[in-house]
Design a protein around this motif. Structure first.
Motif, PDB file in Angstrom:
ATOM      1  N   ARG A 207       0.959  -1.280   0.056  1.00 42.35           N
ATOM      2  CA  ARG A 207      -0.151   0.122   0.061  1.00 42.35           C
ATOM      3  C   ARG A 207       0.716   1.317   0.156  1.00 42.35           C
ATOM      4  O   ARG A 207       0.412   2.402  -0.324  1.00 42.35           O
ATOM      5  CB  ARG A 207      -0.867  -0.033   1.211  1.00 42.35           C
ATOM      6  CG  ARG A 207      -2.084   0.904   1.205  1.00 42.35           C
ATOM      7  CD  ARG A 207      -3.293   0.526   1.846  1.00 42.35           C
ATOM      8  NE  ARG A 207      -2.972  -0.171   3.110  1.00 42.35           N
ATOM      9  CZ  ARG A 207      -3.932  -0.764   3.812  1.00 42.35           C
ATOM     10  NH1 ARG A 207      -5.156  -0.849   3.510  1.00 42.35           N
ATOM     11  NH2 ARG A 207      -3.590  -1.599   5.218  1.00 42.35           N
ATOM     12  N   GLY A 248       1.224 -14.474   0.827  1.00 42.21           N
ATOM     13  CA  GLY A 248       0.762 -14.559   2.363  1.00 42.21           C
ATOM     14  C   GLY A 248      -0.140 -15.654   2.575  1.00 42.21           C
ATOM     15  O   GLY A 248      -0.354 -16.423   1.972  1.00 42.21           O
ATOM     16  N   GLN A 269       0.631 -11.825   8.404  1.00 46.37           N
ATOM     17  CA  GLN A 269      -0.085 -12.603   7.263  1.00 46.37           C
ATOM     18  C   GLN A 269       0.690 -12.438   6.171  1.00 46.37           C
ATOM     19  O   GLN A 269       0.598 -13.459   5.287  1.00 46.37           O
ATOM     20  CB  GLN A 269      -1.602 -12.158   7.072  1.00 46.37           C
ATOM     21  CG  GLN A 269      -2.386 -12.254   8.454  1.00 46.37           C
ATOM     22  CD  GLN A 269      -2.348 -11.380   9.290  1.00 46.37           C
ATOM     23  OE1 GLN A 269      -1.508 -10.417   9.237  1.00 46.37           O
ATOM     24  NE2 GLN A 269      -3.272 -11.363  10.510  1.00 46.37           N
ATOM     25  N   HIS A 270       1.549 -11.651   5.977  1.00 51.04           N
ATOM     26  CA  HIS A 270       2.293 -11.483   4.748  1.00 51.04           C
ATOM     27  C   HIS A 270       3.536 -12.125   4.774  1.00 51.04           C
ATOM     28  O   HIS A 270       4.012 -12.605   4.009  1.00 51.04           O
ATOM     29  CB  HIS A 270       2.537  -9.975   4.345  1.00 51.04           C
ATOM     30  CG  HIS A 270       3.306  -9.633   3.122  1.00 51.04           C
ATOM     31  ND1 HIS A 270       2.668 -10.002   1.698  1.00 51.04           N
ATOM     32  CD2 HIS A 270       4.570  -9.501   2.738  1.00 51.04           C
ATOM     33  CE1 HIS A 270       3.635  -9.739   0.956  1.00 51.04           C
ATOM     34  NE2 HIS A 270       4.558  -9.522   1.481  1.00 51.04           N
ATOM     35  N   ASP A 286       8.833   4.195   6.977  1.00 44.33           N
ATOM     36  CA  ASP A 286       8.536   4.193   8.418  1.00 44.33           C
ATOM     37  C   ASP A 286       9.722   3.298   9.119  1.00 44.33           C
ATOM     38  O   ASP A 286       9.754   2.136   8.944  1.00 44.33           O
ATOM     39  CB  ASP A 286       7.252   3.492   8.726  1.00 44.33           C
ATOM     40  CG  ASP A 286       7.087   3.255  10.462  1.00 44.33           C
ATOM     41  OD1 ASP A 286       8.020   3.980  11.087  1.00 44.33           O
ATOM     42  OD2 ASP A 286       6.074   2.976  10.675  1.00 44.33           O
ATOM     43  N   GLY A 301      13.338   4.918   3.382  1.00 40.43           N
ATOM     44  CA  GLY A 301      13.281   5.709   2.390  1.00 40.43           C
ATOM     45  C   GLY A 301      11.716   5.758   1.706  1.00 40.43           C
ATOM     46  O   GLY A 301      10.965   4.758   1.886  1.00 40.43           O
ATOM     47  N   VAL A 303       9.499   5.173  -1.541  1.00 39.18           N
ATOM     48  CA  VAL A 303       9.545   4.097  -2.382  1.00 39.18           C
ATOM     49  C   VAL A 303       9.651   4.805  -3.840  1.00 39.18           C
ATOM     50  O   VAL A 303      10.174   4.442  -4.775  1.00 39.18           O
ATOM     51  CB  VAL A 303       8.334   2.973  -2.534  1.00 39.18           C
ATOM     52  CG1 VAL A 303       8.494   2.019  -1.701  1.00 39.18           C
ATOM     53  CG2 VAL A 303       6.917   3.676  -2.384  1.00 39.18           C
ATOM     54  N   HIS A 304       9.052   6.073  -3.889  1.00 42.11           N
ATOM     55  CA  HIS A 304       9.015   6.715  -5.214  1.00 42.11           C
ATOM     56  C   HIS A 304      10.160   7.210  -5.865  1.00 42.11           C
ATOM     57  O   HIS A 304      10.604   7.539  -6.949  1.00 42.11           O
ATOM     58  CB  HIS A 304       7.754   7.880  -4.975  1.00 42.11           C
ATOM     59  CG  HIS A 304       6.404   7.457  -4.546  1.00 42.11           C
ATOM     60  ND1 HIS A 304       6.161   7.565  -3.437  1.00 42.11           N
ATOM     61  CD2 HIS A 304       5.698   6.610  -5.174  1.00 42.11           C
ATOM     62  CE1 HIS A 304       4.717   6.933  -3.215  1.00 42.11           C
ATOM     63  NE2 HIS A 304       4.524   6.457  -4.381  1.00 42.11           N
TER      64      HIS A 304
HETATM   65  C1  FAD Z   1      -7.014 -13.526   8.088  1.00 44.72           C
HETATM   66  C2  FAD Z   1      -6.038 -12.595   7.248  1.00 44.72           C
HETATM   67  C3  FAD Z   1      -5.363 -12.988   6.311  1.00 44.72           C
HETATM   68  C4  FAD Z   1      -4.526 -12.116   5.733  1.00 44.72           C
HETATM   69  N1  FAD Z   1      -3.836 -12.649   4.516  1.00 44.72           N
HETATM   70  C5  FAD Z   1      -2.954 -11.841   4.135  1.00 44.72           C
HETATM   71  C6  FAD Z   1      -2.219 -12.192   2.955  1.00 44.72           C
HETATM   72  O1  FAD Z   1      -2.164 -13.340   2.292  1.00 44.72           O
HETATM   73  N2  FAD Z   1      -1.284 -11.592   2.440  1.00 44.72           N
HETATM   74  C7  FAD Z   1      -0.952 -10.133   2.916  1.00 44.72           C
HETATM   75  O2  FAD Z   1      -0.282  -9.541   2.495  1.00 44.72           O
HETATM   76  N3  FAD Z   1      -1.762  -9.812   3.769  1.00 44.72           N
HETATM   77  C8  FAD Z   1      -3.029 -10.590   4.510  1.00 44.72           C
HETATM   78  N4  FAD Z   1      -3.607  -9.978   5.235  1.00 44.72           N
HETATM   79  C9  FAD Z   1      -3.424  -8.670   5.632  1.00 44.72           C
HETATM   80  C10 FAD Z   1      -2.480  -8.086   6.607  1.00 44.72           C
HETATM   81  O3  FAD Z   1      -2.789  -8.097   7.836  1.00 44.72           O
HETATM   82  C11 FAD Z   1      -1.884  -6.597   6.223  1.00 44.72           C
HETATM   83  O4  FAD Z   1      -3.145  -5.777   6.465  1.00 44.72           O
HETATM   84  C12 FAD Z   1      -1.265  -6.482   4.910  1.00 44.72           C
HETATM   85  O5  FAD Z   1      -0.459  -7.407   4.543  1.00 44.72           O
HETATM   86  C13 FAD Z   1      -0.878  -5.032   4.774  1.00 44.72           C
HETATM   87  O6  FAD Z   1      -0.478  -4.818   3.468  1.00 44.72           O
HETATM   88  P1  FAD Z   1       0.610  -3.661   3.135  1.00 44.72           P
HETATM   89  O7  FAD Z   1       1.829  -3.926   3.754  1.00 44.72           O
HETATM   90  O8  FAD Z   1       0.650  -3.417   1.525  1.00 44.72           O
HETATM   91  O9  FAD Z   1      -0.044  -2.160   3.792  1.00 44.72           O
HETATM   92  P2  FAD Z   1       0.184  -1.630   5.207  1.00 44.72           P
HETATM   93  O10 FAD Z   1       0.119  -2.192   6.325  1.00 44.72           O
HETATM   94  O11 FAD Z   1      -0.868  -0.334   5.086  1.00 44.72           O
HETATM   95  O12 FAD Z   1       1.607  -1.048   4.924  1.00 44.72           O
HETATM   96  C14 FAD Z   1       2.015  -0.064   3.983  1.00 44.72           C
HETATM   97  C15 FAD Z   1       3.511   0.183   4.475  1.00 44.72           C
HETATM   98  O13 FAD Z   1       3.829   1.297   3.487  1.00 44.72           O
HETATM   99  C16 FAD Z   1       4.686   2.036   3.983  1.00 44.72           C
HETATM  100  N5  FAD Z   1       4.804   3.307   3.324  1.00 44.72           N
HETATM  101  C17 FAD Z   1       3.754   4.272   2.976  1.00 44.72           C
HETATM  102  N6  FAD Z   1       4.012   5.243   2.251  1.00 44.72           N
HETATM  103  C18 FAD Z   1       5.491   4.752   1.856  1.00 44.72           C
HETATM  104  C19 FAD Z   1       6.274   5.617   0.979  1.00 44.72           C
HETATM  105  N7  FAD Z   1       5.724   6.434   0.064  1.00 44.72           N
HETATM  106  N8  FAD Z   1       7.366   4.767   0.714  1.00 44.72           N
HETATM  107  C20 FAD Z   1       7.620   3.674   1.591  1.00 44.72           C
HETATM  108  N9  FAD Z   1       6.988   3.149   2.326  1.00 44.72           N
HETATM  109  C21 FAD Z   1       5.852   3.765   2.517  1.00 44.72           C
HETATM  110  C22 FAD Z   1       4.024   2.252   5.420  1.00 44.72           C
HETATM  111  O14 FAD Z   1       5.156   2.859   6.471  1.00 44.72           O
HETATM  112  C23 FAD Z   1       3.654   0.823   5.803  1.00 44.72           C
HETATM  113  O15 FAD Z   1       4.618   0.364   6.522  1.00 44.72           O
HETATM  114  C24 FAD Z   1      -4.579 -10.874   6.338  1.00 44.72           C
HETATM  115  C25 FAD Z   1      -5.253 -10.419   7.208  1.00 44.72           C
HETATM  116  C26 FAD Z   1      -6.181 -11.382   7.848  1.00 44.72           C
HETATM  117  C27 FAD Z   1      -6.710 -10.944   8.915  1.00 44.72           C
END
Ligand code: FAD
Length: 351
Positions: A207, A248, A269-270, A286, A301, A303-304
């Motif tokens: 994200r 995940g 989960q990831h 972060d 840093g 990502v962009h």
């Molecule tokens: C039952 C269950 C099963 C799940 N199964 C999976 C699964 O299979 N796979 C999975 O991935 N998740 C799964 N999840 C979801 C998991 O809990 C997380 O919500 C998900 O992995 C978060 O995805 P993310 O890291 O992309 O987003 P976020 O948690 O929102 O993290 C985004 C990160 O990007 C960083 N960031 C923001 N902007 C920038 C920038 N410009 N440059 C650099 N860094 C930046 C932030 O600091 C943050 O750490 C599951 C959840 C449940 C409850």
């Protein structure tokens, strides 16, 4: 033990996941039979021999051409009955999961799924299965035979043993109801490069990329590294990238040599889907993001900024190594990326 391993194949290739399970089955001792079902598939038995099957049973019939489960359930049920098979193992996929469930119903057999290991303990077969959102492992067993098991995708790497399999053909008999379904259309996803299950390098986006349009950054880096693109669940749920790329607990399990996580927090989960990766590089703005607790190299840093620079550097290095093969590679160009290194115990660093 008399074990059969369902060997799934696509486009003339046995699938890596099935071959991994075959190798694991061979390591348990006992008789291991690889089972190849399809139409025009006899040549695949040689591949199975190389990966640990002492014997391959091939059922070659037009009814088995389409990847439909019920005709395969017929053949496996027949095989269990005629060959005294006490254990049937599958690498999970959409097809294999359907076949395993159908076979369990047909034979009234116990099916343990989502296993990540199997071993023999005091003469009994014991499977290992993650539970409570992958925070613990539980041992699971079977109370009767045949024992059926589905393994998480990517759990075992195939091990080439170089052997040759004895090939036996089985003349399948099909139930009327099993051949009533026909495949109307099969579509293949257009994709360039390796799939995430097979890739040595994966660049994954989360994200933190900020929007679907920024996946082009991840794609460019993956292309430069000769790898595949993966995503988190947050991203695929938001419709930014296809579900097929989710890594995940509820996605795929991958084990590349290099995993580059871009804007991914590192939720448990990831993590469970990629913790078998060789070297993990994380880019996150972060410094307290959980992913920094288990990566090998962390870059704090944006990502962009970081990802395009990294892509450029990889491209430059590739071009330089192509032009100057006898000279030293360019100096390590990472200072502008403010790397923050947090090493996993006993892990290696990226150079
Ligand atoms: C039952 C269950 C099963 C799940 N199964 C999976 C699964 O299979 N796979 C999975 O991935 N998740 C799964 N999840 C979801 C998991 O809990 C997380 O919500 C998900 O992995 C978060 O995805 P993310 O890291 O992309 O987003 P976020 O948690 O929102 O993290 C985004 C990160 O990007 C960083 N960031 C923001 N902007 C920038 C920038 N410009 N440059 C650099 N860094 C930046 C932030 O600091 C943050 O750490 C599951 C959840 C449940 C409850």
């Amino acid at each position: 033990m008399n074990v059969a391993v369902f060997l799934e194949h696509h486009e003339g290739e046995l699938q890596k996941g099935s071959l991994g399970v075959l190798g694991k089955a061979a390591s348990l001792g006992g008789d291991v039979v690889g089972v190849v079902l399809g139409s025009g598939v006899k040549d695949l038995s040689a591949q199975a021999g190389k990966y640990g099957a002492g014997k391959v049973i091939v059922a070659d019939a037009p009814e088995l051409e389409a990847p439909l489960p019920q005709p395969r359930v017929d053949v496996l049920a027949q095989l269990v009955g005629e060959h005294g098979i006490d254990t049937v193992l599958f690498a999970a996929s959409v097809l294999a999961s359907d076949v395993a469930a159908g076979l369990a119903a047909r034979l009234d057999a116990g099916l343990n799924w989502d296993l990540v290991d199997i071993s023999e303990q005091d003469g009994a077969l014991v499977g290992k299965r993650p539970a409570l959102e992958d925070t613990v492992y539980v041992d699971v067993g079977w109370t009767s035979e045949p024992r059926l098991a589905l393994f998480r995708p990517g759990t075992f790497d195939p091990v080439e043993s170089g052997g040759e399999a004895q090939v036996e053909e089985l003349a399948p008999a099909f139930e009327d109801f099993s051949t009533a379904a026909t495949m109307i259309e099969q579509a293949h996803e257009e994709s360039e490069g390796p799939s995430i299950e097979d890739a040595d390098v994966i660049v994954a986006g989360g994200r933190g990329l900020g929007g679907p349009e920024n996946f082009s950054l991840v794609e460019a880096l993956a292309k430069a590294l000769g790898g595949a693109v993966a995503a988190t669940r947050a991203v695929v749920d938001a419709g930014w990238y296809p579900y097929a790329t989710q890594v995940g607990q509820t996605g795929k399990t991958v084990s590349p040599k290099l995993y580059v996580a871009c804007g991914i927090s590192g939720a448990i989960q990831h993590k469970v889907g990629m913790q078998g990766s060789g070297t993990v590089v994380a880019i996150n703005k972060d410094p307290n993001a959980p992913i920094f607790e288990f990566c090998d190299l962390g870059v704090v840093g944006d990502v962009h900024e970081v990802v395009p620079k990294l892509t450029e550097l990889v491209q430059q290095r590739k071009a330089a190594s192509g032009l100057r093969t006898t000279r030293r590679p360019p100096a390590r160009p990472s200072s502008s990326l403010s790397p923050q290194t947090r090493r996993k115990s006993g892990s290696k660093s990226v150079s």
